[in-house]
Scaffold this motif. Sequence first.
Motif, PDB file in Angstrom:
ATOM      1  N   THR A  24       0.823  -1.214   0.000  1.00 37.17           N
ATOM      2  CA  THR A  24       0.000   0.000   0.000  1.00 37.17           C
ATOM      3  C   THR A  24       0.850   1.253   0.000  1.00 37.17           C
ATOM      4  OG1 THR A  24      -1.850  -1.103   1.119  1.00 37.17           O
ATOM      5  CG2 THR A  24      -1.724   1.288   1.296  1.00 37.17           C
ATOM      6  N   ILE A  48       2.761   1.715  -3.545  1.00 39.48           N
ATOM      7  CA  ILE A  48       1.949   1.690  -4.764  1.00 39.48           C
ATOM      8  C   ILE A  48       0.760   2.641  -4.702  1.00 39.48           C
ATOM      9  CG2 ILE A  48       0.659   0.218  -6.349  1.00 39.48           C
ATOM     10  CD1 ILE A  48       3.677  -0.390  -6.143  1.00 39.48           C
ATOM     11  N   ARG A  49       0.051   2.667  -3.582  1.00 35.18           N
ATOM     12  CA  ARG A  49      -1.188   3.458  -3.521  1.00 35.18           C
ATOM     13  C   ARG A  49      -1.411   4.072  -2.140  1.00 35.18           C
ATOM     14  NH1 ARG A  49      -2.158  -1.941  -3.707  1.00 35.18           N
ATOM     15  NH2 ARG A  49      -2.173  -1.891  -5.974  1.00 35.18           N
ATOM     16  N   LYS A  90       0.771   9.612  -2.279  1.00 33.32           N
ATOM     17  CA  LYS A  90       0.041  10.649  -1.534  1.00 33.32           C
ATOM     18  C   LYS A  90       0.912  11.858  -1.282  1.00 33.32           C
ATOM     19  CE  LYS A  90       0.624  10.729   2.538  1.00 33.32           C
ATOM     20  NZ  LYS A  90      -0.068  10.004   3.561  1.00 33.32           N
ATOM     21  N   ASP A 127       3.628   7.781 -11.660  1.00 39.08           N
ATOM     22  CA  ASP A 127       3.736   6.371 -12.068  1.00 39.08           C
ATOM     23  C   ASP A 127       5.192   5.977 -12.325  1.00 39.08           C
ATOM     24  OD1 ASP A 127       1.025   6.006 -11.861  1.00 39.08           O
ATOM     25  OD2 ASP A 127       0.611   6.263 -13.995  1.00 39.08           O
ATOM     26  N   SER A 173      -9.176   5.754  -1.890  1.00 35.94           N
ATOM     27  CA  SER A 173      -7.840   6.291  -2.162  1.00 35.94           C
ATOM     28  C   SER A 173      -7.144   5.503  -3.268  1.00 35.94           C
ATOM     29  CB  SER A 173      -7.001   6.272  -0.887  1.00 35.94           C
ATOM     30  OG  SER A 173      -6.952   4.973  -0.326  1.00 35.94           O
ATOM     31  N   ASN A 174      -7.468   4.220  -3.397  1.00 38.68           N
ATOM     32  CA  ASN A 174      -6.850   3.415  -4.472  1.00 38.68           C
ATOM     33  C   ASN A 174      -7.124   4.022  -5.836  1.00 38.68           C
ATOM     34  OD1 ASN A 174      -6.059   1.655  -2.491  1.00 38.68           O
ATOM     35  ND2 ASN A 174      -7.381  -0.030  -3.125  1.00 38.68           N
ATOM     36  N   GLU A 175      -8.383   4.306  -6.105  1.00 37.81           N
ATOM     37  CA  GLU A 175      -8.776   4.827  -7.426  1.00 37.81           C
ATOM     38  C   GLU A 175      -8.405   6.302  -7.600  1.00 37.81           C
ATOM     39  OE1 GLU A 175     -10.606   1.298  -6.318  1.00 37.81           O
ATOM     40  OE2 GLU A 175     -11.146   3.225  -5.386  1.00 37.81           O
ATOM     41  N   PHE A 212      -5.742   7.798  -7.058  1.00 39.28           N
ATOM     42  CA  PHE A 212      -4.421   7.970  -7.650  1.00 39.28           C
ATOM     43  C   PHE A 212      -4.413   7.728  -9.157  1.00 39.28           C
ATOM     44  CE2 PHE A 212      -3.039   6.831  -3.230  1.00 39.28           C
ATOM     45  CZ  PHE A 212      -2.439   8.037  -2.954  1.00 39.28           C
ATOM     46  N   GLU A 213      -5.487   7.143  -9.669  1.00 40.30           N
ATOM     47  CA  GLU A 213      -5.497   6.759 -11.085  1.00 40.30           C
ATOM     48  C   GLU A 213      -6.574   7.478 -11.895  1.00 40.30           C
ATOM     49  OE1 GLU A 213      -3.052   4.954 -11.924  1.00 40.30           O
ATOM     50  OE2 GLU A 213      -2.442   4.336  -9.896  1.00 40.30           O
TER      51      GLU A 213
END
Length: 457
Positions: free
Chosen positions: A41, A44-45, A50, A87, A157-159, A161-162
């Motif tokens: 975590t 990566i995310r 953050k 990325d 929060s996962n999504e 970032f993308e």
Amino acid sequence: MSFEYDLLVIGAGSGGVRAARMAATYGAKVAVVEEDRVGGTCVIRGCVPKKLFVYASRFADMFEIAPSFGWTVESSFDWPTLVANKDKEIARLEAAYVAAVEKPGGTLLRDRAVLTGPNSARLVSSGREITARYILVATGGHPHIPDIPGKELGITSNEAFELKQLPHSILIEGGGYIAVEFATVFAGLGVPTTLVYRGDKVLRGFDDDLRTGLEAGLQERGVKLIYETTIRALEAKGSDVVARFSDEVDAPFGAVMFATGRRANTRGIGLEAAGVELNPDGSIKVDRYSKTNVDSIYAVGDVTGRSQLTPIAVREGWYVAETLFNDNPQWVDHSQIGTAVFAEPEVATIGLTEEEAATHGDIDVYLARFRPMINTLSTKSTRTMMKLITAADGGKVLGLHILGKDAAEMVQVAAVAIGMGATKADFDRAIAMHPTAGEELVTFKGPTHRYRNGAKV
């Protein structure tokens, strides 16, 4: 009984990778199984992307005060550029984590592992059965999504970032680290941001002066705060998401983000088959050495439900390797952990809050609020706050709480002294470095207020 490996690590996040690297360094035969990207975590995310996004959002603050220093700034922001550069950095760090496993001799297996017993696991894709003298579960956690109608319309929060593009507005539910940090990011990047929280103030469990100061800072940044309210349902309306609040008010937003806590990744990994006990919240129950009720199985990091901080997972993983493969039993002291919230203004803290310290005996509280020097030429009113809590009459430092620029950097350094049992007199002996914000910590003349016999005086 012979085993294929000395240590099998399930999960290649910060805790698992550190345990694997150290165990391999000590001569153990190690395998790490990871079904997703290496790094966990944080890399990566989480923490790393953050903080990069927070940096991006703070340029707006610098542009705001630039004219007071004689600069004329014309600026524009491009979200896809930020995401692409983020990325690239994450890919670089992921490669470093892979090397951390493989360089000392560890084996990285790209698969999903399911425990089949106290010393064995099955790889789901390959069907291979692996045996190990010890197994370390380091599977981390995942964002919790409230079970409400339309929950699939929200992001976590996962999504975040993308995202392909910034939403025209965003609603964030929550009042913890993730909620206030992403509120800082989106508001700083020009997105109208609303934060809704079931409590009456953000950052539950932090010192009240920190909570109040951050609340004011978020509002100055333009974040709208809605307290004692939750989201009851989400509904799609055109390209918007309509949120129905618990007070029966409906409102449309470009995106809705859940920052409502995290849960341990313990489902579907065979813990029951191995006889591993869980805590009521679904996390893995461990002793201070990170050992479960099964002698051959250990667990570290977020999956244990202890402190959900990357440095803690790293230290726990390291100490498992020390204990098992270096004949040096070690355990992590969770009683003195510093932490930072990269909101705007920044928050950092270590030790007891004022409320907590007041229950431990007589204490003195030293408090300073001031306008940071960088803002004095402008109309920006954001203030820095520093609070030092000590045992009475210049005794041991019990807590340090800072709100403002570089708060985390200051608390990180002070944590060394506090961990050594520093007193107020020790802080007083330090010569101030002027002009700095940190000099306030060593120039407090007298307590702002005291507690004697449990009463504030």
